[in-house]
Design a protein around this motif. Structure first.
Motif, PDB file in Angstrom:
ATOM      1  N   TYR A  58       8.008 -24.326  16.181  1.00  0.00           N
ATOM      2  CA  TYR A  58       6.981 -24.513  15.159  1.00  0.00           C
ATOM      3  C   TYR A  58       5.738 -25.180  15.739  1.00  0.00           C
ATOM      4  O   TYR A  58       5.818 -25.984  16.667  1.00  0.00           O
ATOM      5  N   TYR A  59       4.578 -24.842  15.149  1.00  0.00           N
ATOM      6  CA  TYR A  59       3.336 -25.530  15.450  1.00  0.00           C
ATOM      7  C   TYR A  59       3.355 -26.892  14.753  1.00  0.00           C
ATOM      8  O   TYR A  59       4.109 -27.085  13.792  1.00  0.00           O
ATOM      9  N   SER A 115       5.884 -20.791  15.385  1.00  0.00           N
ATOM     10  CA  SER A 115       5.112 -20.341  16.548  1.00  0.00           C
ATOM     11  C   SER A 115       5.825 -19.222  17.298  1.00  0.00           C
ATOM     12  O   SER A 115       5.181 -18.323  17.823  1.00  0.00           O
ATOM     13  N   ASP A 128      -1.083 -19.660  14.681  1.00  0.00           N
ATOM     14  CA  ASP A 128      -0.818 -20.897  13.935  1.00  0.00           C
ATOM     15  C   ASP A 128      -1.035 -20.744  12.432  1.00  0.00           C
ATOM     16  O   ASP A 128      -0.764 -21.647  11.650  1.00  0.00           O
TER      17      ASP A 128
END
Length: 144
Positions: free
Chosen positions: A28-29, A35, A54
């Motif tokens: 994940y971002y 992501s 994103d």
């Protein structure tokens, strides 16, 4: 234990050890959007993977074999339209590389063998009709 029972036990143990090495993982971002996602084998990406901007829009997708890019990889724009596709064999361009306009129409195509432009390259009008065509040999245009 009977011989076939030992064989079954060994096969199950082997399958479990293989399964333990393959792990589906999601990254994940910092903003919470995904992501990337796919399988990790011994901590490295392998198998089918997806990568995201994103904003959460799909950025690229394709398969990895022996930790190398393998198969057709597709790359997308922020508006989710297909921008490019490339055929790979073990991290080497091998096949067609195509670019697309924002409406999904093919703009140009180039053929590769072992990461070297080889064979036909074509450009297209927005109507889909062929605009130009030429041939590559060892990364060099051959002929007119």
């Amino acid at each position: 234990m009977k011989p076939h029972g030992i064989l079954i036990t060994l096969l199950l143990a082997f399958q479990l050890s293989l399964f333990a090495q393959n792990e589906f993982k999601v990254f994940y971002y910092p903003n919470g959007q995904k992501s990337s996602e796919g399988f990790l084998v011994e901590g490295k990406p392998d198998g089918y993977w997806k990568n995201y901007f994103d904003t959460g829009v799909l950025k690229s997708e394709g398969n990895r074999k022996e930790f190398q890019l393998d198969s057709i990889w597709r790359f997308y724009r922020l508006d989710a339209s297909l921008q490019q596709s490339i055929e790979y064999k073990l991290n080497v361009k091998y096949g067609e590389e195509c670019y697309y306009d924002s409406l999904g129409r093919k703009e140009r195509m180039t053929s590769y063998i072992s990461d070297i432009k080889s064979g036909e390259a074509v450009e297209y009008y927005s109507t889909g009709k062929q605009k130009t065509s030429f041939n590559y040999v060892n990364n060099q245009i051959e002929g007119k």
